[in-house]
Design an enzyme around this catalytic site. Structure first.
Site, PDB file in Angstrom:
ATOM      1  N   SER A 199       0.842  -1.198   0.000  1.00  0.00           N
ATOM      2  CA  SER A 199       0.000   0.000   0.000  1.00  0.00           C
ATOM      3  C   SER A 199       0.874   1.243   0.000  1.00  0.00           C
ATOM      4  CB  SER A 199      -0.879  -0.042   1.257  1.00  0.00           C
ATOM      5  OG  SER A 199      -1.715   1.072   1.306  1.00  0.00           O
ATOM      6  N   THR A 237     -10.730   2.335 -14.747  1.00  0.00           N
ATOM      7  CA  THR A 237      -9.725   3.289 -15.230  1.00  0.00           C
ATOM      8  C   THR A 237      -8.639   3.489 -14.175  1.00  0.00           C
ATOM      9  OG1 THR A 237     -11.400   4.368 -16.545  1.00  0.00           O
ATOM     10  CG2 THR A 237      -9.393   5.637 -16.122  1.00  0.00           C
ATOM     11  N   CYS A 332      -7.794   0.950  11.830  1.00  0.00           N
ATOM     12  CA  CYS A 332      -9.050   0.404  11.320  1.00  0.00           C
ATOM     13  C   CYS A 332      -9.914  -0.144  12.432  1.00  0.00           C
ATOM     14  CB  CYS A 332      -8.766  -0.711  10.323  1.00  0.00           C
ATOM     15  SG  CYS A 332      -7.379  -0.355   9.310  1.00  0.00           S
TER      16      CYS A 332
HETATM   17  N1  PLP Z   1      -2.671  -4.768   6.046  1.00  0.00           N
HETATM   18  C1  PLP Z   1      -1.968  -4.191   7.037  1.00  0.00           C
HETATM   19  C2  PLP Z   1      -0.946  -4.992   7.772  1.00  0.00           C
HETATM   20  C3  PLP Z   1      -2.187  -2.854   7.368  1.00  0.00           C
HETATM   21  O1  PLP Z   1      -1.486  -2.292   8.355  1.00  0.00           O
HETATM   22  C4  PLP Z   1      -3.170  -2.122   6.639  1.00  0.00           C
HETATM   23  C5  PLP Z   1      -3.466  -0.734   6.985  1.00  0.00           C
HETATM   24  O2  PLP Z   1      -3.389  -0.331   8.122  1.00  0.00           O
HETATM   25  C6  PLP Z   1      -3.859  -2.775   5.609  1.00  0.00           C
HETATM   26  C7  PLP Z   1      -3.591  -4.094   5.344  1.00  0.00           C
HETATM   27  C8  PLP Z   1      -4.873  -2.057   4.784  1.00  0.00           C
HETATM   28  O3  PLP Z   1      -4.233  -1.212   3.855  1.00  0.00           O
HETATM   29  P1  PLP Z   1      -5.031  -0.009   3.168  1.00  0.00           P
HETATM   30  O4  PLP Z   1      -5.231   1.033   4.228  1.00  0.00           O
HETATM   31  O5  PLP Z   1      -4.137   0.450   2.066  1.00  0.00           O
HETATM   32  O6  PLP Z   1      -6.309  -0.571   2.661  1.00  0.00           O
END
Ligand code: PLP
Length: 383
Positions: A199, A237, A332
């Protein structure tokens, strides 16, 4: 009031050079890369150059890189895509109890659709139990998904060993490398990984863009159908500005990786040592990186510490009042009060898990900032 940002595992600011690289693609160079005129071809070339840049950094071929909207999409795409392409013959997933929710909730969704999932436990530092992992793989296993580095406690898993196990058992291996990429070397060939998700916004790139690597002999069912962009694997796109910015962020992170690593480790260990000195009842969660033998097993920017008898959420609130951004777990899961599944997963009791504070640092953070954060913590904990 000071504004100190110690939440770099949640997201990072966009680097000035990254922004400069992106800006033309919002204005003069706005063409759709799918077009056949010159401006469209320039946009297409920008996307392909970015693909080549990401591929080179992780030791892959350009044909093995697909751009996505970020880590969550990448994890969904690879785990669901692999299971969908192999079921009903192979409908079993192996993962760990401390994965990010992008992996765990994808597995739970697939369980509802009839897949079975083995959730591998870890030791108290967050290292996956290799024997359990080995014993869980069977002839119905479609995918093993184990993260390279944990977002809450910074544990760096032995993915090279997991790669060896998966290869010997002929099972595709996916690793969520969102927290690792740009901070520690990620070389898919050396590590023997078949699929990774990465990411942009964790490495000073823009939000809403990322990539997956899929080894070119693997067949994965696409989740998004449409105009066949990304060679049919991910229609829609292309986010040209985002992709170009992501590649620049990756290039910069890669170029400065060694210096950044050394600096962050020094600052991280300084903070941990001072916290241990200043407070009687602090406990480091995750690998003890201040010990020589564990120094390379934790992300350079990760500190996760519990203050006995004090709620992590209230520490984060109090730090915020003093201009400090921190977290008590993954960004999250902030809306979901209750102890983190990662801290519970490594066997901490509810009390210690609920009293955790995550400070995630990056090279722009200074020792002065660290001193200020520690002096605020002294005030808060005394209260
Ligand atoms: N996987 C891990 C280990 C993460 O730390 C995160 C984001 O905090 C993600 C996946 C999700 O990534 P994104 O925010 O780009 O969707």
């Amino acid at each position: 009031m000071k504004n100190i940002y110690f939440d770099n595992a949640a997201t990072t600011f966009v680097d000035g050079k990254v922004l400069d690289t992106m800006l033309p693609y919002f204005s003069d160079e706005f063409a759709n890369p799918g077009g056949s005129y010159t401006a469209a071809k320039r946009a297409k070339k920008a996307v392909e150059d970015a693909r080549e840049c990401i591929a080179k950094i992780i030791g892959a071929k350009t044909s093995e890189i697909y751009f996505t909207s970020g880590g969550t999409e990448g994890d969904n795409m690879l785990i669901k895509g692999m299971v969908y392409s192999l079921r009903p013959y192979r409908n079993h997933i192996v993962t760990s109890v401390i994965e990010h929710n992008a992996v765990l909730n994808t597995c739970k969704y697939l369980e509802k659709q009839g897949s079975s999932v083995s959730y591998i436990p870890t030791d108290k530092y967050g290292f996956v139990d290799m024997n359990r992992l080995k014993r869980s793989i069977n002839r119905h296993t479609a995918i093993v998904s184990i993260m390279m580095a944990n977002n809450e406690i910074g544990t760096i898993e032995n993915v090279e060993e997991i790669g060896r196990i998966c290869r010997s058992m002929k099972v595709p291996f996916h690793s969520d490398c969102v927290q690792a990429f740009g901070h520690i070397p990620v070389n898919v060939n050396k590590l023997g990984i078949d699929m990774i998700s990465i990411s942009s916004h964790k490495i000073h790139g823009p939000k809403g863009v990322g990539a997956v690597y899929i080894k070119d002999n693997l067949s994965i069912y696409p989740l998004i159908h449409g105009g066949n962009q990304e060679r049919g694997m991910r229609s829609g796109t292309e986010n040209v500005a985002g992709i170009v910015g992501f590649a620049m962020a990756a290039k910069l992170a890669h170029e400065k990786m060694t210096d950044n690593y050394m600096y962050c480790c020094r600052l991280r260990n300084y903070i941990i040592n001072r916290l241990r000195k200043e407070f009687d009842d602090v406990m480091l969660n995750g690998p003890d990186c201040t010990m020589e033998k564990m120094s390379g097993t934790r992300l350079p920017g990760n500190i996760n510490i519990s203050f006995k008898g004090v709620s992590g959420y209230s520490i984060v609130d109090e730090l915020s009042k003093r201009g400090i951004c921190s977290s008590s777990g993954s960004a999250c899961s902030q809306s979901k009060k209750g102890p983190s599944h990662v801290l519970m997963g490594i066997g901490l009791g509810e009390e210690r898990a609920s009293s955790a504070l995550r400070l995630s640092i990056e090279p722009e953070n200074t020792f002065d900032e660290a001193d200020y954060v520690i002096s605020c913590l002294k005030e808060i904990i005394k209260q």
